[in-house]
Design a protein around this motif. Structure first.
Motif, PDB file in Angstrom:
ATOM      1  N   ARG B 113       0.837  -1.207   0.000  1.00  0.00           N
ATOM      2  CA  ARG B 113       0.000   0.000   0.000  1.00  0.00           C
ATOM      3  C   ARG B 113       0.876   1.263   0.000  1.00  0.00           C
ATOM      4  O   ARG B 113       0.559   2.243  -0.665  1.00  0.00           O
ATOM      5  N   VAL B 114       1.971   1.236   0.782  1.00  0.00           N
ATOM      6  CA  VAL B 114       2.867   2.395   0.829  1.00  0.00           C
ATOM      7  C   VAL B 114       3.444   2.656  -0.557  1.00  0.00           C
ATOM      8  O   VAL B 114       3.478   3.800  -1.027  1.00  0.00           O
ATOM      9  N   ASP B 115       3.886   1.587  -1.243  1.00  0.00           N
ATOM     10  CA  ASP B 115       4.442   1.765  -2.587  1.00  0.00           C
ATOM     11  C   ASP B 115       3.408   2.347  -3.539  1.00  0.00           C
ATOM     12  O   ASP B 115       3.694   3.221  -4.352  1.00  0.00           O
ATOM     13  N   GLU B 116       2.177   1.847  -3.406  1.00  0.00           N
ATOM     14  CA  GLU B 116       1.061   2.341  -4.218  1.00  0.00           C
ATOM     15  C   GLU B 116       0.864   3.845  -4.009  1.00  0.00           C
ATOM     16  O   GLU B 116       0.758   4.622  -4.965  1.00  0.00           O
ATOM     17  N   LEU B 117       0.837   4.240  -2.708  1.00  0.00           N
ATOM     18  CA  LEU B 117       0.582   5.648  -2.371  1.00  0.00           C
ATOM     19  C   LEU B 117       1.750   6.529  -2.784  1.00  0.00           C
ATOM     20  O   LEU B 117       1.557   7.647  -3.264  1.00  0.00           O
ATOM     21  N   LEU B 118       2.968   6.027  -2.623  1.00  0.00           N
ATOM     22  CA  LEU B 118       4.137   6.814  -3.035  1.00  0.00           C
ATOM     23  C   LEU B 118       4.110   7.037  -4.542  1.00  0.00           C
ATOM     24  O   LEU B 118       4.477   8.116  -5.028  1.00  0.00           O
ATOM     25  N   ALA B 119       3.657   6.037  -5.290  1.00  0.00           N
ATOM     26  CA  ALA B 119       3.536   6.214  -6.743  1.00  0.00           C
ATOM     27  C   ALA B 119       2.466   7.266  -7.035  1.00  0.00           C
ATOM     28  O   ALA B 119       2.644   8.126  -7.906  1.00  0.00           O
ATOM     29  N   MET B 120       1.369   7.197  -6.275  1.00  0.00           N
ATOM     30  CA  MET B 120       0.267   8.144  -6.486  1.00  0.00           C
ATOM     31  C   MET B 120       0.717   9.589  -6.270  1.00  0.00           C
ATOM     32  O   MET B 120       0.287  10.491  -6.982  1.00  0.00           O
ATOM     33  N   ILE B 121       1.593   9.815  -5.266  1.00  0.00           N
ATOM     34  CA  ILE B 121       2.029  11.190  -4.994  1.00  0.00           C
ATOM     35  C   ILE B 121       3.346  11.514  -5.704  1.00  0.00           C
ATOM     36  O   ILE B 121       4.017  12.488  -5.387  1.00  0.00           O
ATOM     37  N   HIS B 122       3.699  10.699  -6.674  1.00  0.00           N
ATOM     38  CA  HIS B 122       4.896  10.927  -7.506  1.00  0.00           C
ATOM     39  C   HIS B 122       6.179  10.978  -6.678  1.00  0.00           C
ATOM     40  O   HIS B 122       7.067  11.767  -6.961  1.00  0.00           O
ATOM     41  N   LEU B 123       6.285  10.160  -5.637  1.00  0.00           N
ATOM     42  CA  LEU B 123       7.523  10.087  -4.859  1.00  0.00           C
ATOM     43  C   LEU B 123       7.967   8.627  -4.715  1.00  0.00           C
ATOM     44  O   LEU B 123       8.251   8.170  -3.609  1.00  0.00           O
ATOM     45  N   PRO B 124       8.034   7.881  -5.815  1.00  0.00           N
ATOM     46  CA  PRO B 124       8.390   6.456  -5.664  1.00  0.00           C
ATOM     47  C   PRO B 124       9.801   6.320  -5.093  1.00  0.00           C
ATOM     48  O   PRO B 124      10.675   7.146  -5.368  1.00  0.00           O
ATOM     49  N   GLY B 125       9.983   5.302  -4.267  1.00  0.00           N
ATOM     50  CA  GLY B 125      11.314   5.050  -3.711  1.00  0.00           C
ATOM     51  C   GLY B 125      11.680   5.931  -2.535  1.00  0.00           C
ATOM     52  O   GLY B 125      12.811   5.925  -2.079  1.00  0.00           O
ATOM     53  N   PHE B 126      10.707   6.698  -2.020  1.00  0.00           N
ATOM     54  CA  PHE B 126      11.007   7.597  -0.906  1.00  0.00           C
ATOM     55  C   PHE B 126      10.754   6.952   0.454  1.00  0.00           C
ATOM     56  O   PHE B 126      10.940   7.601   1.483  1.00  0.00           O
ATOM     57  N   ALA B 127      10.330   5.703   0.496  1.00  0.00           N
ATOM     58  CA  ALA B 127       9.850   5.093   1.739  1.00  0.00           C
ATOM     59  C   ALA B 127      10.841   5.196   2.889  1.00  0.00           C
ATOM     60  O   ALA B 127      10.447   5.411   4.035  1.00  0.00           O
ATOM     61  N   ASP B 128      12.140   5.047   2.606  1.00  0.00           N
ATOM     62  CA  ASP B 128      13.107   4.999   3.701  1.00  0.00           C
ATOM     63  C   ASP B 128      13.714   6.349   4.040  1.00  0.00           C
ATOM     64  O   ASP B 128      14.593   6.440   4.895  1.00  0.00           O
ATOM     65  N   ARG B 129      13.254   7.424   3.380  1.00  0.00           N
ATOM     66  CA  ARG B 129      13.807   8.744   3.687  1.00  0.00           C
ATOM     67  C   ARG B 129      13.270   9.242   5.028  1.00  0.00           C
ATOM     68  O   ARG B 129      12.200   8.855   5.466  1.00  0.00           O
ATOM     69  N   SER B 130      14.046  10.160   5.623  1.00  0.00           N
ATOM     70  CA  SER B 130      13.572  10.810   6.843  1.00  0.00           C
ATOM     71  C   SER B 130      12.681  11.986   6.435  1.00  0.00           C
ATOM     72  O   SER B 130      12.969  12.673   5.452  1.00  0.00           O
ATOM     73  N   VAL B 131      11.587  12.208   7.174  1.00  0.00           N
ATOM     74  CA  VAL B 131      10.675  13.293   6.785  1.00  0.00           C
ATOM     75  C   VAL B 131      11.339  14.662   6.915  1.00  0.00           C
ATOM     76  O   VAL B 131      10.957  15.614   6.247  1.00  0.00           O
ATOM     77  N   ALA B 132      12.362  14.740   7.787  1.00  0.00           N
ATOM     78  CA  ALA B 132      13.029  16.032   7.991  1.00  0.00           C
ATOM     79  C   ALA B 132      13.774  16.469   6.731  1.00  0.00           C
ATOM     80  O   ALA B 132      14.044  17.651   6.557  1.00  0.00           O
ATOM     81  N   LYS B 133      14.097  15.521   5.870  1.00  0.00           N
ATOM     82  CA  LYS B 133      14.924  15.865   4.709  1.00  0.00           C
ATOM     83  C   LYS B 133      14.094  16.157   3.458  1.00  0.00           C
ATOM     84  O   LYS B 133      14.652  16.272   2.376  1.00  0.00           O
ATOM     85  N   LEU B 134      12.772  16.262   3.598  1.00  0.00           N
ATOM     86  CA  LEU B 134      11.931  16.517   2.428  1.00  0.00           C
ATOM     87  C   LEU B 134      11.720  18.011   2.225  1.00  0.00           C
ATOM     88  O   LEU B 134      11.790  18.796   3.161  1.00  0.00           O
ATOM     89  N   SER B 135      11.425  18.405   0.986  1.00  0.00           N
ATOM     90  CA  SER B 135      11.065  19.796   0.710  1.00  0.00           C
ATOM     91  C   SER B 135       9.609  20.022   1.119  1.00  0.00           C
ATOM     92  O   SER B 135       8.881  19.071   1.402  1.00  0.00           O
ATOM     93  N   GLY B 136       9.184  21.294   1.136  1.00  0.00           N
ATOM     94  CA  GLY B 136       7.823  21.632   1.559  1.00  0.00           C
ATOM     95  C   GLY B 136       6.768  20.893   0.753  1.00  0.00           C
ATOM     96  O   GLY B 136       5.824  20.336   1.315  1.00  0.00           O
ATOM     97  N   GLY B 137       6.940  20.880  -0.569  1.00  0.00           N
ATOM     98  CA  GLY B 137       5.955  20.225  -1.432  1.00  0.00           C
ATOM     99  C   GLY B 137       5.925  18.722  -1.215  1.00  0.00           C
ATOM    100  O   GLY B 137       4.854  18.104  -1.239  1.00  0.00           O
ATOM    101  N   GLN B 138       7.093  18.142  -0.967  1.00  0.00           N
ATOM    102  CA  GLN B 138       7.149  16.694  -0.740  1.00  0.00           C
ATOM    103  C   GLN B 138       6.493  16.318   0.579  1.00  0.00           C
ATOM    104  O   GLN B 138       5.751  15.344   0.665  1.00  0.00           O
ATOM    105  N   ARG B 139       6.727  17.130   1.609  1.00  0.00           N
ATOM    106  CA  ARG B 139       6.104  16.881   2.916  1.00  0.00           C
ATOM    107  C   ARG B 139       4.586  16.916   2.780  1.00  0.00           C
ATOM    108  O   ARG B 139       3.865  16.100   3.347  1.00  0.00           O
ATOM    109  N   GLN B 140       4.125  17.911   1.991  1.00  0.00           N
ATOM    110  CA  GLN B 140       2.722  18.072   1.702  1.00  0.00           C
ATOM    111  C   GLN B 140       2.117  16.790   1.130  1.00  0.00           C
ATOM    112  O   GLN B 140       1.074  16.304   1.570  1.00  0.00           O
TER     113      GLN B 140
END
Ligand SMILES: Nc1ncnc2c1ncn2[C@@H]1O[C@H](COP(=O)(O)OP(=O)(O)O)[C@@H](O)[C@H]1O
Ligand SMILES: [Mg+2]
Lengths: 284, 345
Positions: B113-140
């Motif tokens: 499901r996480v992979d599905e949702l990450l694809a939906m929000i155009h951030l595939p492969g981001f699962a293991d990133r820390s949320v602190a390291k995302l840009s404003g739009g990505q956090r959104q």
């Protein structure tokens, strides 16, 4: 402001005061203690400079091993009790109206002004048979007969937890106040009950603060030597009690110093271990 | 009745009424924007729908069931907070999977499901990133994905785009609307930006002072505002006083205007005329007389400020139809009854 590396001796000026304090109040006493720990004791008198390990050797016995074990166990138990009670308490406190927060914080601060002796005697009265809380239980019909709750391990634990609790709250409070309250609300909208949200969001988000609090209370409890004597049986006496006993009543400074050095080393090792474990989990 | 229904919902903080007698019906699959100035009670209303605040009066129904007293975690909704409230101690993937983990979903299904949702929000492969390291739009986007992980019945967003810069915000508005249409999920977005509301919503709900002033489709809100607050709040408008004589003929700024009628019995009212509907002509011949005081050429549009009968009227025209006027010139103003809206005073 530009920051440059210090060039002249005077540039180090601001460091002199803290360095001086550290030397006078920590390095010198600790060095003295290490030195004394290898001195030779004079029967009935003081001690003479020497370089012997007799004091350490004497320490390596089952009896002292047990005392050390109990001391560490008691300190860990007190630290755990303080954190387990302190986190929910401080969490609720940080979410309550400002007025209530102030009343509680003032009350907790005033506990800090009480000396260990006063806390010890207060609890020994509260736990006594003649004037203690069991009389209240009898009056309420919860108990058939008033009884003494001290000396006992429970009494030692209670008093030591009581003494360390204000420190616990004061360390946890700023972290909990700063914790974004929408984090738990977000957890609730995602399907977590308030209790589950607390354990899956508040506690993990505060991991480092909790670890720091555990270490602080652990060290604080390790130094307690009056409460175990006032409220416990001899088997509840900690290494700190024995150190006091050797240093003051037996006039055996070298042995007391050896035990103190050993206690410091063991607690430093434990703290290092805890920090290492904390970092490992963070890096995961 | 399915969908979301608010009946006489009221919230008081002490003596202060933050939300007053709100009635609203949101059919399944619609996109609603709560729009209003800061402090008008939008967040409070949304928090009551989410169950984070309990109403002091009225009831809320979702999918036919009364949920007024149901605790938040049993409401089957997803919410995106203004601060996003991403969990700092969890990775992107763990944040998105939180609602699944809480429900004891097996690990492999969570991951799928996480992979599905990450694809939906155009951030595939981001699962293991820390949320602190995302840009404003990505956090959104991560906050949106987290809220949608369990495919909730209702999707709530409180000023979700306010922290983004203007360009990114516009892009996200379009993306959010397309996502909502693809999923067909009932969505409520709080905003104080009317452009945002017009871009995304099926229904715009304009609030002020804790009350709903109008709830209608964006075009209707713009073309047929219910009162002068709505007319003024949504886009630019000219609010001109209208007076009726004993025969019922209406005059605007002292000039009789054909085709405009006040409600029967009313002697006075307000006329809302959008700047692009104001026509500037030669003075006389029944036009309202005025004087040009200022001309602002914005490149894409030209705004002409005209002083008429003590009121300032703004006319907007495209560069193609640039009015041939200059500052200080006397002009006539013509109003088209078809595009003018009579409002109560
Ligand atoms: N917990 C509260 N206690 C007292 N007043 C509140 C509380 N929450 C909101 N308010 C008041 O209710 C009004 C509406 O607030 P809010 O719903 O946050 O407005 P908006 O989201 O439209 O900007 C504001 O005047 C605010 O001060
Ligand atoms: Mg708000």
């Amino acid at each position: 402001m530009r920051r440059e590396p210090p060039q002249r001796l005077a540039d180090y000026g601001p460091l002199f005061f803290p360095a001086g304090m550290l030397i006078v109040f920590f390095v010198v006493p600790f060095a003295t203690m290490i030195a004394v720990s290898v001195f030779q004791r004079e029967q009935g008198g003081f001690y003479t400079p020497a370089f012997v390990f007799d004091n350490y050797a004497r320490f390596l016995s089952l009896f002292f091993g047990k005392v050390l074990g109990f001391s560490l166990f008691l300190a860990i138990a007190v630290a755990a009790a303080c954190v387990v009670i302190g986190i929910p308490f401080t969490y609720l406190l940080s979410r309550s109206p400002r007025k209530i927060q102030i009343v509680w914080l003032v009350a907790l601060l005033s506990i800090l002004s009480l000396s260990e002796v006063m806390i010890g005697f207060a609890w020994s009265t509260l736990f006594s048979r003649t004037a203690g809380i069991t009389n209240l239980f009898v009056w309420l019909g919860l108990m058939a007969q008033a009884q003494a709750l001290t000396p006992s391990f429970g009494a030692v634990m209670t008093a030591m937890t009581y003494q360390a609790f204000p420190y616990t709250v004061l360390v946890l409070y700023p972290a909990l106040v700063r914790l974004d309250p929408t984090l738990t609300e977000a957890a609730r909208t995602l399907g977590a009950s308030p209790v589950k949200a607390f354990f899956t969001v508040v506690v993990p988000a505060l991991r480092n603060t909790i670890l720091a609090t555990l270490i602080m209370v652990f060290i604080f409890a390790l130094g307690s030597y009056l409460l175990p004597q006032l409220l416990g049986r001899p088997q509840h006496w900690t290494l700190s009690v024995l150190i006091t006993d050797q240093a003051i009543y037996q006039s055996n400074m070298p042995f007391a110093a050896a035990m103190a050095v050993f206690l410091v080393l063991v607690s430093l090792a434990l703290v290092g271990l805890a920090l290492y474990a904390g970092q490992q989990r963070q890096a995961k | 009745m399915s969908g979301l229904n608010l009946n006489h919902v009221t919230k008081q903080f002490g003596n202060f009424t933050a939300v007053n007698d709100v009635n609203l019906s949101v059919p399944d699959g619609t996109f609603v924007c709560l729009l209003g100035p800061s402090g008008c009670g939008k967040t409070t209303l949304m928090r009551m729908i989410a169950g984070l605040d309990l109403p002091t009066g009225g009831s809320i129904q979702l999918g036919g069931a009364d949920i007024t007293q149901v605790p938040t975690h049993k409401r089957d909704l997803g919410m995106v907070f203004q601060s996003l409230a991403l969990f700092p101690h969890l990775t992107v993937g763990e944040n998105i999977a939180y609602s699944l983990r809480i429900r004891g979903t097996p690990k492999d299904i969570q991951k799928k499901r996480v992979d599905e949702l990450l694809a939906m929000i155009h951030l595939p492969g981001f699962a293991d990133r820390s949320v602190a390291k995302l840009s404003g739009g990505q956090r959104q986007r991560v906050a949106i994905a987290r809220a949608l992980a369990i495919s909730p019945k209702l999707f709530l967003l409180d000023e979700p785009l306010s922290a983004l810069d203007a360009k990114l915000r516009e892009a996200m508005q379009v993306e959010l609307r397309q996502l909502q249409q693809r999923l067909g999920i009932t969505t409520i977005v709080v905003t104080h930006d009317q452009r945002e509301a017009m871009t995304m919503a099926d229904t715009v709900v304009v609030m002020n002072g804790g009350e709903i002033r109008q709830a209608a489709a964006p075009v209707d809100i713009y073309r047929r505002p219910a009162d002068s607050f709505v007319a003024d709040f949504i886009g630019q408008t000219n609010l001109l006083p209208v007076a009726a004589d004993s025969a019922g003929r209406a005059s605007v700024l002292g000039e009789l205007v054909e085709g405009i009628a006040l409600p029967a019995g009313a002697a006075k009212g307000m006329l809302s005329v959008r700047p692009e509907d104001v026509q500037l002509t030669a003075p006389g011949h029944g036009a309202i007389a005025g004087t040009v005081t200022f001309i602002r050429d914005l490149g894409g549009a030209i705004e002409t400020f005209v002083e008429a009968g003590g009121t300032q009227v703004i006319a907007v025209s495209s560069p193609r139809n640039r009015p041939d006027v200059s500052v200080g010139q006397s002009v006539g103003i013509r109003l088209d009854p078809a595009t003018s809206v009579v409002l109560a005073r």
